[in-house]
Design a protein around this motif. Structure first.
Motif, PDB file in Angstrom:
ATOM      1  N   ASN B 101       0.828  -1.208   0.000  1.00 59.84           N
ATOM      2  CA  ASN B 101       0.000   0.000   0.000  1.00 59.84           C
ATOM      3  C   ASN B 101       0.866   1.263   0.000  1.00 59.84           C
ATOM      4  O   ASN B 101       1.966   1.290   0.544  1.00 59.84           O
ATOM      5  CB  ASN B 101      -0.888  -0.038   1.254  1.00 59.84           C
ATOM      6  CG  ASN B 101      -1.913   1.068   1.262  1.00 59.84           C
ATOM      7  OD1 ASN B 101      -1.554   2.229   1.357  1.00 59.84           O
ATOM      8  ND2 ASN B 101      -3.183   0.699   1.141  1.00 59.84           N
ATOM      9  N   LEU B 103       0.600   4.015   1.657  1.00 62.49           N
ATOM     10  CA  LEU B 103       0.933   4.506   2.997  1.00 62.49           C
ATOM     11  C   LEU B 103       2.159   3.785   3.551  1.00 62.49           C
ATOM     12  O   LEU B 103       3.020   4.394   4.196  1.00 62.49           O
ATOM     13  CB  LEU B 103      -0.243   4.271   3.957  1.00 62.49           C
ATOM     14  CG  LEU B 103      -1.379   5.288   3.927  1.00 62.49           C
ATOM     15  CD1 LEU B 103      -2.554   4.792   4.753  1.00 62.49           C
ATOM     16  CD2 LEU B 103      -0.905   6.636   4.446  1.00 62.49           C
ATOM     17  N   ASP B 118       1.794  -2.571  11.254  1.00 61.26           N
ATOM     18  CA  ASP B 118       0.564  -2.259  10.540  1.00 61.26           C
ATOM     19  C   ASP B 118       0.231  -3.419   9.615  1.00 61.26           C
ATOM     20  O   ASP B 118       1.117  -4.162   9.196  1.00 61.26           O
ATOM     21  CB  ASP B 118       0.737  -0.966   9.742  1.00 61.26           C
ATOM     22  CG  ASP B 118      -0.587  -0.225   9.594  1.00 61.26           C
ATOM     23  OD1 ASP B 118      -1.636  -0.819   9.897  1.00 61.26           O
ATOM     24  OD2 ASP B 118      -0.550   0.945   9.205  1.00 61.26           O
ATOM     25  N   GLU B 119      -1.054  -3.548   9.346  1.00 58.45           N
ATOM     26  CA  GLU B 119      -1.416  -4.566   8.362  1.00 58.45           C
ATOM     27  C   GLU B 119      -2.394  -3.955   7.383  1.00 58.45           C
ATOM     28  O   GLU B 119      -3.475  -3.507   7.752  1.00 58.45           O
ATOM     29  CB  GLU B 119      -2.048  -5.786   9.055  1.00 58.45           C
ATOM     30  CG  GLU B 119      -2.138  -6.952   8.095  1.00 58.45           C
ATOM     31  CD  GLU B 119      -2.891  -8.131   8.669  1.00 58.45           C
ATOM     32  OE1 GLU B 119      -3.304  -8.085   9.821  1.00 58.45           O
ATOM     33  OE2 GLU B 119      -3.085  -9.106   7.915  1.00 58.45           O
ATOM     34  N   ILE B 120      -1.997  -3.895   6.142  1.00 57.45           N
ATOM     35  CA  ILE B 120      -2.883  -3.374   5.091  1.00 57.45           C
ATOM     36  C   ILE B 120      -2.873  -4.355   3.930  1.00 57.45           C
ATOM     37  O   ILE B 120      -1.810  -4.829   3.504  1.00 57.45           O
ATOM     38  CB  ILE B 120      -2.429  -1.986   4.592  1.00 57.45           C
ATOM     39  CG1 ILE B 120      -2.172  -1.035   5.765  1.00 57.45           C
ATOM     40  CG2 ILE B 120      -3.469  -1.385   3.660  1.00 57.45           C
ATOM     41  CD1 ILE B 120      -1.905   0.406   5.355  1.00 57.45           C
ATOM     42  N   ASP B 121      -4.023  -4.644   3.421  1.00 56.36           N
ATOM     43  CA  ASP B 121      -4.147  -5.464   2.206  1.00 56.36           C
ATOM     44  C   ASP B 121      -3.312  -6.743   2.273  1.00 56.36           C
ATOM     45  O   ASP B 121      -2.507  -7.028   1.362  1.00 56.36           O
ATOM     46  CB  ASP B 121      -3.702  -4.668   0.964  1.00 56.36           C
ATOM     47  CG  ASP B 121      -4.388  -3.318   0.880  1.00 56.36           C
ATOM     48  OD1 ASP B 121      -5.485  -3.182   1.427  1.00 56.36           O
ATOM     49  OD2 ASP B 121      -3.787  -2.416   0.270  1.00 56.36           O
TER      50      ASP B 121
ATOM     51  N   ASN C 266     -11.224   5.618   5.613  1.00 52.90           N
ATOM     52  CA  ASN C 266     -10.371   6.693   6.121  1.00 52.90           C
ATOM     53  C   ASN C 266      -9.824   6.431   7.513  1.00 52.90           C
ATOM     54  O   ASN C 266      -8.908   7.120   7.954  1.00 52.90           O
ATOM     55  CB  ASN C 266     -11.140   8.008   6.109  1.00 52.90           C
ATOM     56  CG  ASN C 266     -11.329   8.480   4.691  1.00 52.90           C
ATOM     57  OD1 ASN C 266     -10.587   8.074   3.799  1.00 52.90           O
ATOM     58  ND2 ASN C 266     -12.331   9.319   4.476  1.00 52.90           N
ATOM     59  N   GLU C 267     -10.369   5.436   8.191  1.00 51.20           N
ATOM     60  CA  GLU C 267      -9.867   5.089   9.512  1.00 51.20           C
ATOM     61  C   GLU C 267      -8.341   4.957   9.483  1.00 51.20           C
ATOM     62  O   GLU C 267      -7.640   5.410  10.366  1.00 51.20           O
ATOM     63  CB  GLU C 267     -10.490   3.764   9.948  1.00 51.20           C
ATOM     64  CG  GLU C 267     -10.334   3.498  11.441  1.00 51.20           C
ATOM     65  CD  GLU C 267     -10.748   2.079  11.787  1.00 51.20           C
ATOM     66  OE1 GLU C 267     -11.873   1.690  11.414  1.00 51.20           O
ATOM     67  OE2 GLU C 267      -9.937   1.374  12.398  1.00 51.20           O
ATOM     68  N   ARG C 268      -7.868   4.312   8.414  1.00 49.79           N
ATOM     69  CA  ARG C 268      -6.432   4.140   8.253  1.00 49.79           C
ATOM     70  C   ARG C 268      -5.676   5.463   8.328  1.00 49.79           C
ATOM     71  O   ARG C 268      -4.601   5.579   8.908  1.00 49.79           O
ATOM     72  CB  ARG C 268      -6.170   3.451   6.917  1.00 49.79           C
ATOM     73  CG  ARG C 268      -4.731   3.200   6.575  1.00 49.79           C
ATOM     74  CD  ARG C 268      -4.599   2.080   5.616  1.00 49.79           C
ATOM     75  NE  ARG C 268      -5.393   0.964   6.030  1.00 49.79           N
ATOM     76  CZ  ARG C 268      -5.063   0.158   7.057  1.00 49.79           C
ATOM     77  NH1 ARG C 268      -3.970   0.392   7.739  1.00 49.79           N
ATOM     78  NH2 ARG C 268      -5.829  -0.843   7.370  1.00 49.79           N
ATOM     79  N   LYS C 271      -5.477   6.743  11.762  1.00 53.82           N
ATOM     80  CA  LYS C 271      -4.446   6.015  12.515  1.00 53.82           C
ATOM     81  C   LYS C 271      -3.077   6.628  12.270  1.00 53.82           C
ATOM     82  O   LYS C 271      -2.234   6.693  13.160  1.00 53.82           O
ATOM     83  CB  LYS C 271      -4.447   4.540  12.123  1.00 53.82           C
ATOM     84  CG  LYS C 271      -5.468   3.758  12.924  1.00 53.82           C
ATOM     85  CD  LYS C 271      -5.276   2.270  12.757  1.00 53.82           C
ATOM     86  CE  LYS C 271      -6.383   1.517  13.484  1.00 53.82           C
ATOM     87  NZ  LYS C 271      -6.637   0.198  12.894  1.00 53.82           N
ATOM     88  N   ASP C 272      -2.872   7.074  11.055  1.00 55.41           N
ATOM     89  CA  ASP C 272      -1.622   7.737  10.718  1.00 55.41           C
ATOM     90  C   ASP C 272      -1.458   9.025  11.530  1.00 55.41           C
ATOM     91  O   ASP C 272      -0.386   9.287  12.099  1.00 55.41           O
ATOM     92  CB  ASP C 272      -1.639   8.061   9.223  1.00 55.41           C
ATOM     93  CG  ASP C 272      -0.257   8.071   8.644  1.00 55.41           C
ATOM     94  OD1 ASP C 272       0.452   7.054   8.806  1.00 55.41           O
ATOM     95  OD2 ASP C 272       0.139   9.095   8.072  1.00 55.41           O
TER      96      ASP C 272
END
Lengths: 370, 370, 370, 370, 370
Positions: B101, B103, B118-121, C266-268, C271-272
């Motif tokens: 991702n 980010l 973090d864990e995304i996708d 947008n929660e992600r 978190k940032d």
């Protein structure tokens, strides 16, 4: 020469404290590294003791070899093997036979590990430190002990046979009336942990005596190295804290554990140990409070002393002032000096030189200045 | 002139400490800004190493280009790509191929980021700092490392190839008997994190040595700059704390994570890392305690010295008082001064000037005043 | 008269620091009262900017009147109205049109409010402080900003147009490729909050520079007002803390909020922001640590200096003692003084007066006493 | 005699601070005993005010007797009885009529109780302290207030009619447009609590002014009793803390309460009060920080001054050394003293006695030593 | 000899504080060991009192033997047995009859146990400390009390009959109108606990008086041992804390307990006790704050005094400088000394010696230097 300045000035320079307060302890505290595989010297001597017991009978095996220990059969009895002296090979043999996971074996052989509780493959594992007071070094010593609980067996690993705490327990175990005999292996496990925790108080009591001694010296004002000693004590507290604080979690973990190895009834006993460890932690905190109080007291005493010295100096400076000035006045080489020709002139001047300071001292005294 | 005041008065003014203790470190600590896009210099050199392995075979790709790295296929193998040297373009290429991702890519390219997980996708991302001890500056250095775990692949990003910690791990990986080879990608991921955490102790051990050295100097009383040094150490502790404390959360997050990338069995290993990081945090706290203790000890020593100096001054002032007054008395220019005509008058006066202080010193001595 | 005592004694009395370090800041910090209705001066100038945008088109309204702002229709577009300059009437008009609850309007018009997040009647409301560094006063300034998120609209209220942080954001918004344009109103809301939080680091960086300067002065020993400056810094930290610490709760509240206004994606991003605010809080703590370290260092330096002065005085007192006594001995007016008739008598005495101190100095030197 | 030592030595002894800083406050703080039944003097004067209101009409009863208060009927109206002046008998009468539990009656009559919230028998009970600033004693005063909420009635008990805070509220209540009139009894209850909490800031603001004054005096260096004053402030903070901190729990308890007496809508208002009380607590913490900073600053100034004094003394001692020694040399009574026969001998010696110190001063000055 | 140095120098050495402030208390605090079986001296005298009561009747048994106590039958009455004086045998007899678990019996017989609550086998067990103020030693004393609640019976164990707190309670119990009589055994249990907690405030009040006395002495500046006393107070606080803090948990445990022995209605009363214990804990914290404030104040006063002494010394040194130098100038033995032949020469020199210091003093005075 009437002054021996090197004598008085010796006070200007603090004696070398290093001989008294080395930094070895600091080294010990600071350079913990639990992650390296310790270059552990294989124990020169291994002392293995084993007990195979049931409610009705008990067999004691003293100073047996590791092979003998492995050949013990349980037959509905409970086996307790205590191994003083760690060798990788022995741990592996025992581990293989009793199904102790490799990770746990590493913990058994580690040094400087934080107390912990773990359960792997139906083995409940506790790692704790035995604390003892080293009278020679006036410091807390620690030795790592591993306690393994499995179905019908307890195995304890320790490095130094001379630190073995379990003798009174062994004696009790041999009695037919022993409560331990009538219960499951986990009750033995509890008594072992209880013995270790109870022993913390013995070590702390001795450290407490030392704190008391130093406090006495501070109150007496006889010890110029008090703060160095306080610093040494603070290091001991770090050692204590490191060994004792995590044990609360360990016992808490045992209480909350849903392991089948722990019979419900014994939970009550673990709660008792938990109470003791909480009290030990309170005590460490109290030690800390006492030590900080001592330090404040010491510093205040030092300041108070200095304050008094300053007062003496101020008073001496003040009362000497008139005498010095009078001496200076009549010491001037004028041809015409009043009184200088009179018989009683000298005595008048000397009288003034003595009476004025005396009067000043009386004045100061009356006002309660010293 | 027998007095060289500029020599003694030199002591009135502390030497300029700035040459020894710069404020660069302070700048480093204080001006963190994780939110600006770093004006990151693209790495001059990029060193890419890749391993494609399964239980049965392993292929090593050393110093390959980014394109070669991208062309690696997995075919039921696990791929580990290690990139030393960060370039935005490379990160984007890798990111596109492996579905990292945007980010996360920003985090990879960031500087001074707080350790995080973090864990995304379906990508598990860890950002940590490697710590090393800079022998020259006597300070803790840190370098950011990003660890990406996906299905069957692990990608690690780091800036400086010279700080690579993973060589021993690579050697072990190449062995057919390697535990890592027999397991999923998440076990490799664990060993990488474990290596980083274990390395913290190496860096801290060296800082510990330095703390010990300074403590020795304080105890010896040889170091006038001890407190400046203690202040430097406190800054190092801030750096340590900043890198180590958040890692507890990171590992805790991994343990509690319900990511499908983490096989349940490995949880145990993460718990082991967690134990280590807790111990590292304890150690940082102990460092702090030691340093504060040293500071107190140092200040106390300074006070003690001053106290002794004051005592010397008070004693000298007191014992000189009679001699000065006697000298003043007989130095007055009166025509009639008792004893002044006698032969032994001078000797009597001199005798009194020497004997009274001597008597006072004996008196003081006897009372244990010095 | 060779002594100008008023010159040296000037050192006895600390210069008046009040001119340099006023107590205005203290007043500001201490007399917060969020509950009184502020006797807010209605803004002299109100600058309203509005954007009505969708993925495909955007309209910019600059310096429009409040009535024009109210007449903006949304038509499936997102409206962002930014109001710089607060007037009760305007807030009420806007509030009526967009359904902003009376309690929120009060918050918008309040001063010195604690950062907070609230949700009433499908309106998400954030109150935060913008921080900036006042170069003139070397202090952190703050200005309250209110952010209102509703369905398809964002309204921002702020008092001082010159502190507007959002210009770069506006420029980006106008680009067709802007990520914000492609998303819902809550993404704009996020970018606004993100901009504010990111700006904290800019203000803190400048305060960090100041801390560094003061530390340098303390190390150089050139600043007699260092502790007054440290005290000023501590006040700035209180201001920082007050603005930054509650923002963690605010962002946390947004993340945990189940408001329909916040799309899950947008929660992600929040978190940032949360990571950033945690890092800002860590940084404030580090600032505090640094400042306390500086204070300790400064006090230690002052003590060290004094210690050296005492040593000089003790040495001078000691080495002068024999010379003074010898001078006193031969200054007595006895008729029979040994040596007094000899030619070399004077030189012997003078020699002794010079040699004994010289010998003492050599002795002290050799023992490493100075 | 030119020295008036008793004048200068007066400085040796700190003036008696007891007249200024008594220990009454300490007594007040230390000897709290909430468990004894207070030997409460029955109030000499009882002022009872009552309001019986609905949306449409309101009746005011001023200075009524307790019997009149008891005879008030509600008839779908809301009754608010405010009793200033506590008598056991009155509380019992009211308690019997409105069903106030005995435990609550004890709380109403207690003194020095900790703020608390309780719900018994469909009565919601709040006990809080009203804070005011005693201008005369420069201290925070407190008075206990009990707030009772039942179905359709609110009863408030307070001891001293002169501390009544609710007059503005009464005026607003009488207005037909009052929000309170349109709502249930729990809204009135909220406005009462809100008024009390808002008043905390008024009292704190005045204490803040006092802190500022003392800080100014510390910075000016004009106040020798600054630390005694700081100590007095610390006591005030304890009083503040004791009254304010528990109110957070109280309001939190109200918010979380599932009492049927609290309509859901008003929860929002209690959240507002909660925000205020949190800010008040933050403010108390800031006060503490400021006071500790002032204390550090003050101590540092004292040390700095002393340091300067020591420097002056060291310089005077050093520059006088040569003059004293030269005077001593030529004051010796040898028959053969070089230069003693020359006309210019005296002037040479005097010249040396003046020039050497002057040269030393120039030297020191040039090196920036003063 | 006009100086009696041993008199002034006495101030150099702090008097021996040990006689006043022994370390017994320290020993007591530091050497707690709850795990050893106490070598408890069996009580010489045992005083047993029993009450058998119902709503309608009550029987009092005073000074009965243990056998008589055992023979008491309940017959739907509630039995309260109070045993002052502990003997292992008695505890076992009672324990057997009333089904008190062995672990609880151990707790009853233990010393220095941490306050705790436990429930085993339908027995609710509380262990607390009674606190009293030892007027002689000016210290807090404590005595362990065990409270056993079972179905229809309450048994209390205590060691020293002279510390019995329950007499007023007994008197009330005998009244037919007593609330206790009308309720279950758990209400009696509550009143016992309530009495113990309420008594804490009595002991603390007396310690508060002592704190106040010491503060007064510090403010008066009359006490040179103030810090030693503060240190003693800090020890008392440790004792207080140790006894009071765990009681919060104990009461909390009772409130949350789901024991059938506790009727729901009484929960309210336990909440009342909880409020009191929280307030007691707050009070201990306030005591600590006060004591630390006193310590800071004392140290500051000491520093202030020293500062003033230094100022006096600096002023005396400065104003004496010209007189000493003038005296030295005209004391030189040159044949040609200006003015030495003049009649008014001596008076001019003396005049200068007096006028210059006088002028300097006026100058300093005018500048507000003293």
């Amino acid at each position: 020469m009437k002054m021996r300045p090197e004598k008085y000035l010796r006070y200007l320079f603090l004696p070398n404290l290093l001989e008294l307060f080395g930094t070895e302890r600091t080294k010990e505290i600071l350079t913990v590294n639990p992650t390296i595989i310790p270059v552990r010297e294989e124990a020169a001597m291994v002392v293995i003791t084993a007990y195979v017991y049931s409610k009705t009978d008990i067999k004691e095996y003293k100073n047996i070899s590791i092979e003998e220990a492995l050949s013990l059969k349980c037959n509905d009895h409970i086996i307790w093997i205590n191994i003083d002296g760690l060798r990788t090979k022995d741990v592996d043999l025992i581990g293989d036979q009793y199904g102790i996971n490799l990770l746990l074996r590493e913990d058994i052989l580690s040094v400087n590990q934080r107390p912990k509780v773990d359960e792997i493959d139906e083995i409940l594992f506790c790692l704790m430190n035995i604390l003892y007071y080293n009278e020679e070094k006036n410091s807390i010593g620690q030795e790592q002990i591993s306690l393994v609980l499995g179905k019908n067996f307890v195995i304890t690993f320790q490095d130094d046979p001379s630190r073995d705490l379990f003798n009174p327990l062994r004696e009790r175990l041999k009695l037919a009336t022993s409560k331990t005999r009538a219960k499951e292996a986990d009750y033995l496990y509890y008594t072992l942990i209880d013995t270790i925790v109870d022993n913390y108080f013995v070590a702390m009591e001795k450290l407490g005596d030392r704190i008391e001694d130093i406090e006495e010296e501070i109150i007496r004002g006889t010890n110029k190295r008090a703060l160095a000693m306080v610093n040494v004590l603070r290091k001991e507290l770090i050692v204590l804290k490191r060994s004792i604080y995590p044990v609360r979690e360990v016992i808490g973990g045992l209480i909350k554990s849903d392991s089948e190895l722990l019979t419900e009834f014994n939970e009550r006993f673990y709660k008792d140990v938990y109470d003791h460890i909480v009290q030990a932690i309170d005590l460490v905190d109290n030690y800390r409070d006492m030590i900080m109080g001592m330090q404040d007291l010491y510093i205040s005493n030092v300041n108070l002393k200095m304050n008094e010295v300053m007062k003496v100096m101020a008073i001496v400076t003040c009362v000497l002032a008139p005498a010095t000035v009078i001496g200076g006045i009549f010491g001037m080489n004028f041809q015409v000096i009043p009184l200088s020709g009179q018989h009683w002139g000298f005595w008048m001047a000397v009288g003034a030189m003595l009476l004025i300071p005396a009067w000043m001292l009386i004045l100061f005294k009356r006002r309660g200045w010293f």
